[in-house]
Write a protein that holds these residues in place. Structure first.
Motif, PDB file in Angstrom:
ATOM      1  N   VAL A 225       0.834  -1.207   0.000  1.00  0.00           N
ATOM      2  CA  VAL A 225       0.000   0.000   0.000  1.00  0.00           C
ATOM      3  C   VAL A 225       0.862   1.248   0.000  1.00  0.00           C
ATOM      4  N   TYR A 226       1.901   1.269   0.849  1.00  0.00           N
ATOM      5  CA  TYR A 226       2.776   2.441   0.928  1.00  0.00           C
ATOM      6  C   TYR A 226       3.506   2.678  -0.391  1.00  0.00           C
ATOM      7  N   ARG A 227       3.779   1.595  -1.117  1.00  0.00           N
ATOM      8  CA  ARG A 227       4.517   1.717  -2.376  1.00  0.00           C
ATOM      9  C   ARG A 227       3.757   2.537  -3.403  1.00  0.00           C
ATOM     10  N   THR A 228       2.430   2.506  -3.309  1.00  0.00           N
ATOM     11  CA  THR A 228       1.606   3.223  -4.301  1.00  0.00           C
ATOM     12  C   THR A 228       1.015   4.527  -3.767  1.00  0.00           C
ATOM     13  N   THR A 229       1.081   4.745  -2.451  1.00  0.00           N
ATOM     14  CA  THR A 229       0.419   5.933  -1.893  1.00  0.00           C
ATOM     15  C   THR A 229       1.382   6.956  -1.311  1.00  0.00           C
ATOM     16  N   THR A 230       2.657   6.592  -1.138  1.00  0.00           N
ATOM     17  CA  THR A 230       3.625   7.530  -0.564  1.00  0.00           C
ATOM     18  C   THR A 230       4.851   7.623  -1.461  1.00  0.00           C
ATOM     19  N   THR A 231       5.618   8.694  -1.267  1.00  0.00           N
ATOM     20  CA  THR A 231       6.828   8.901  -2.071  1.00  0.00           C
ATOM     21  C   THR A 231       7.936   9.464  -1.188  1.00  0.00           C
ATOM     22  N   GLY A 232       9.152   9.397  -1.695  1.00  0.00           N
ATOM     23  CA  GLY A 232      10.285  10.038  -1.057  1.00  0.00           C
ATOM     24  C   GLY A 232      10.615   9.495   0.314  1.00  0.00           C
ATOM     25  N   TYR A 233      11.044  10.443   1.210  1.00  0.00           N
ATOM     26  CA  TYR A 233      11.460  10.059   2.544  1.00  0.00           C
ATOM     27  C   TYR A 233      10.318   9.439   3.341  1.00  0.00           C
ATOM     28  N   SER A 234       9.103   9.885   3.077  1.00  0.00           N
ATOM     29  CA  SER A 234       7.947   9.342   3.795  1.00  0.00           C
ATOM     30  C   SER A 234       7.811   7.850   3.550  1.00  0.00           C
ATOM     31  N   LYS A 235       8.031   7.425   2.299  1.00  0.00           N
ATOM     32  CA  LYS A 235       7.947   6.000   1.979  1.00  0.00           C
ATOM     33  C   LYS A 235       9.038   5.228   2.718  1.00  0.00           C
ATOM     34  N   VAL A 236      10.272   5.754   2.713  1.00  0.00           N
ATOM     35  CA  VAL A 236      11.387   5.070   3.376  1.00  0.00           C
ATOM     36  C   VAL A 236      11.123   4.930   4.874  1.00  0.00           C
ATOM     37  N   LEU A 237      10.665   6.034   5.482  1.00  0.00           N
ATOM     38  CA  LEU A 237      10.388   5.999   6.917  1.00  0.00           C
ATOM     39  C   LEU A 237       9.296   4.999   7.252  1.00  0.00           C
ATOM     40  N   ARG A 238       8.273   4.925   6.422  1.00  0.00           N
ATOM     41  CA  ARG A 238       7.191   3.959   6.666  1.00  0.00           C
ATOM     42  C   ARG A 238       7.690   2.528   6.507  1.00  0.00           C
ATOM     43  N   TYR A 239       8.555   2.298   5.516  1.00  0.00           N
ATOM     44  CA  TYR A 239       9.142   0.971   5.340  1.00  0.00           C
ATOM     45  C   TYR A 239       9.935   0.574   6.585  1.00  0.00           C
ATOM     46  N   ILE A 240      10.728   1.512   7.081  1.00  0.00           N
ATOM     47  CA  ILE A 240      11.558   1.230   8.260  1.00  0.00           C
ATOM     48  C   ILE A 240      10.681   0.936   9.467  1.00  0.00           C
ATOM     49  N   TRP A 241       9.613   1.725   9.632  1.00  0.00           N
ATOM     50  CA  TRP A 241       8.714   1.539  10.778  1.00  0.00           C
ATOM     51  C   TRP A 241       8.016   0.175  10.723  1.00  0.00           C
ATOM     52  N   VAL A 242       7.534  -0.199   9.553  1.00  0.00           N
ATOM     53  CA  VAL A 242       6.858  -1.494   9.410  1.00  0.00           C
ATOM     54  C   VAL A 242       7.833  -2.634   9.703  1.00  0.00           C
ATOM     55  N   THR A 243       9.061  -2.511   9.207  1.00  0.00           N
ATOM     56  CA  THR A 243      10.065  -3.561   9.416  1.00  0.00           C
ATOM     57  C   THR A 243      10.441  -3.682  10.890  1.00  0.00           C
ATOM     58  N   LEU A 244      10.679  -2.544  11.544  1.00  0.00           N
ATOM     59  CA  LEU A 244      11.042  -2.574  12.962  1.00  0.00           C
ATOM     60  C   LEU A 244       9.899  -3.125  13.813  1.00  0.00           C
ATOM     61  N   ARG A 245       8.678  -2.730  13.487  1.00  0.00           N
ATOM     62  CA  ARG A 245       7.533  -3.227  14.244  1.00  0.00           C
ATOM     63  C   ARG A 245       7.376  -4.733  14.076  1.00  0.00           C
ATOM     64  N   LEU A 246       7.628  -5.225  12.863  1.00  0.00           N
ATOM     65  CA  LEU A 246       7.546  -6.666  12.621  1.00  0.00           C
ATOM     66  C   LEU A 246       8.611  -7.413  13.414  1.00  0.00           C
ATOM     67  N   LEU A 247       9.837  -6.911  13.404  1.00  0.00           N
ATOM     68  CA  LEU A 247      10.918  -7.562  14.142  1.00  0.00           C
ATOM     69  C   LEU A 247      10.633  -7.560  15.641  1.00  0.00           C
ATOM     70  N   LEU A 248      10.178  -6.415  16.143  1.00  0.00           N
ATOM     71  CA  LEU A 248       9.888  -6.319  17.573  1.00  0.00           C
ATOM     72  C   LEU A 248       8.758  -7.266  17.968  1.00  0.00           C
ATOM     73  N   THR A 249       7.701  -7.293  17.151  1.00  0.00           N
ATOM     74  CA  THR A 249       6.576  -8.191  17.422  1.00  0.00           C
ATOM     75  C   THR A 249       7.021  -9.642  17.416  1.00  0.00           C
ATOM     76  N   SER A 250       7.842 -10.009  16.442  1.00  0.00           N
ATOM     77  CA  SER A 250       8.301 -11.390  16.322  1.00  0.00           C
ATOM     78  C   SER A 250       9.174 -11.791  17.509  1.00  0.00           C
ATOM     79  N   LEU A 251      10.107 -10.933  17.880  1.00  0.00           N
ATOM     80  CA  LEU A 251      11.019 -11.261  18.981  1.00  0.00           C
ATOM     81  C   LEU A 251      10.279 -11.352  20.307  1.00  0.00           C
ATOM     82  N   LEU A 252       9.469 -10.334  20.606  1.00  0.00           N
ATOM     83  CA  LEU A 252       8.754 -10.332  21.878  1.00  0.00           C
ATOM     84  C   LEU A 252       7.708 -11.449  21.925  1.00  0.00           C
TER      85      LEU A 252
END
Length: 507
Positions: A225-252
């Protein structure tokens, strides 16, 4: 309460009542086999109603149930008791000390424990049936298939283990409930439910796979969804947030689900490797049994067992190896052929489920269900029914249980192992019935079919009008597939009560 849930509850209640009545009758009619099983001595005096409760529910206390009852009454005294996880004994003891405490003048602790098994497991089975229906609706997105799956669960081949003093009903309720919460997106609450399930049975650890997969699936969907609705730094930041949240959820989440297993192993280590109990503190009759049967008990004045010296001193692995001879391919002996035959129907359902799903969704399976297929339908608009892409992870889970149970366990346990851990055996059975049974087929127009369709549509109103009961009077006219599936479910449902409740070998 919806009409579907009421129908499932009614049929589940009916099968629980029938199970309790039949086990009492069969236990009284058939002499108990003199099995070489764990039978600790009774150290309490019998009270007024003990003999009545023993006659009514004594069949629920045989084989491994005796371990759970002993633990609930005496705690973890013998080393091999640690093969049985603590949640179910804690639940039984809790019922004895609360709900059943007013009966203490008429029933001993043992009598109240038997009553707790009958009441507790019946209630837990009802919860598991409702949880399975809700999970089936969420995953299959097919009301008819979900309802039929739940009705089949009510006559599960593992019936006697859902009724007797085993942890299967408790584990099923927690597992199906936890997976439902995970499907709904309540990750934290789902972790708690699946963590508690691990305190009931060790195979709760396998549920970590769901926690790793389903959040990853949602994360990939968000990234699309972010790939088609966001651009630039906003897209990168959202990618990073989703990835970190996934890692944290998985570990905990992994840590939370594994915590009860680790804590129980630590408790076993402290009990036997650094004991604080002397032999004088143990009841003489229980100590005598330990000496007679070579059961190890904690002894602060004796040497620690050898397993304590291992780099990773896991008591559970030691017990499975020494007391039950569980290990890779150890059960592959000619004399175990009858037990493989007992497990064959459940194994066949598991194999058919994997084969049918791969045939229908080969591209999805090769992509591990994580990306869109060439059809562009994606995972956001799944096809209702058994071939729904959301079923993929459950197929993988079922296949893992099937392979592990066949290669590394006492294979006859596969029936209850699968039936209490995975919805797939019930989904594939219901799918095959709807696919191959003319009396249930939507397009048939014969009078008998019309009547059965009416029964199915009205099954929410009366338990006797659910499709399982509607098919039984027409059993000889049913398709071979229906005869095989219902014959398997009902024969194991009844044979388990007759054999298990009389100390005869069963699954």
């Amino acid at each position: 309460m919806t009409m579907d849930v009421r129908a499932v509850l009614e049929f589940a209640t009916l099968t629980r009542v029938l199970s309790l009545v039949l086990q009492a009758v069969l236990n009284a009619a058939i002499p108990d086999h003199d099995a070489d099983a764990f039978r600790p001595p009774r150290t309490e005096e019998h009270l007024y109603l003990d003999s009545v409760v023993e006659w009514l529910f004594g069949g629920l206390s045989h084989w491994d149930a005796e371990h759970y009852l002993f633990i609930a009454e005496r705690g973890y005294l013998y080393e091999h008791n640690f093969a049985f996880f603590p949640l179910f004994p804690v639940v039984l003891r809790g019922l004895v000390e609360t709900l059943l405490r007013p009966l203490s003048s008429w029933l001993s602790v043992r009598g109240r424990l038997l009553l707790a098994v009958a009441v507790g497991n019946s209630a837990l089975f009802l919860l598991s049936a409702v949880a399975l229906y809700a999970l089936s609706r969420a995953v299959l997105q097919d009301r008819r298939l979900a309802l039929l799956s739940s009705f089949l669960y009510c006559i599960t081949p593992a019936n006697v283990f859902m009724t007797a003093g085993y942890s299967e009903s408790l584990f099923a309720a927690l597992t199906y409930g936890g997976l439902l919460l995970l499907e709904k997106g309540f990750t934290f609450t789902a972790c708690l439910a699946l963590s508690i399930a691990t305190a009931a049975r060790s195979n709760g650890l396998v549920n970590i796979g769901f926690l790793l997969y389903l959040p990853a699936l949602r994360a990939i969907s968000q990234i699309r969804v972010y790939r088609t609705t966001t651009t630039g730094y906003s897209k990168v930041l959202r990618y990073i947030w989703v990835t970190l949240r996934l890692l944290l959820t998985s570990l905990l989440g992994t840590a939370v689900i594994a915590l009860p297993f680790c804590a129980f192993q630590y408790y076993g280590y402290r009990t036997f490797c650094t004991p604080s109990t002397s032999l004088e503190q143990i009841h003489p009759s229980l100590l005598s049994l330990a000496e007679k049967r070579s059961y190890r008990v904690p002894n602060e004045n004796g040497p620690p067992p050898l397993w304590c010296m291992r780099p990773l001193p896991l008591l559970y692995s030691h017990i499975q190896d020494v007391y039950w001879d569980v290990g890779f391919l150890r059960y592959f002996e000619l004399r175990q052929i009858p037990n493989f035959i007992l497990a064959l129907p459940m194994a066949t359902l598991g194999i058919v489920a994997v084969y049918a799903y791969f045939q229908a969704n080969s591209e999805l399976c090769l992509r591990l269900g994580l990306w869109e297929t060439s059809s562009k339908k994606g995972l956001d608009k799944p096809i209702p029914g058994f071939f729904n892409p959301k079923v993929f992870v459950y197929i993988v889970h079922s296949a893992v249980l099937l392979v592990f149970g066949t290669l590394c366990m006492h294979v006859q346990v596969l029936t209850r192992f699968m039936a209490s851990s995975s919805p797939v055996p019930f989904w594939i059975s219901a799918h095959l019935l709807l696919l191959n049974e003319p009396l249930l087929h939507r397009r048939k127009t014969s009078s008998s079919t019309v009547q059965l369709h009416t029964d199915f549509r009205n099954c929410c109103k009366h338990t006797t009008q659910n499709p399982i009961v509607a098919l039984l009077p027409h059993f000889k006219a049913c398709s071979p597939t229906t005869q095989c599936i219902l014959g398997y479910f009902l024969s194991y449902w009844l044979l388990g009560l007759a054999l298990h409740c009389n100390f005869l070998p069963w699954t």
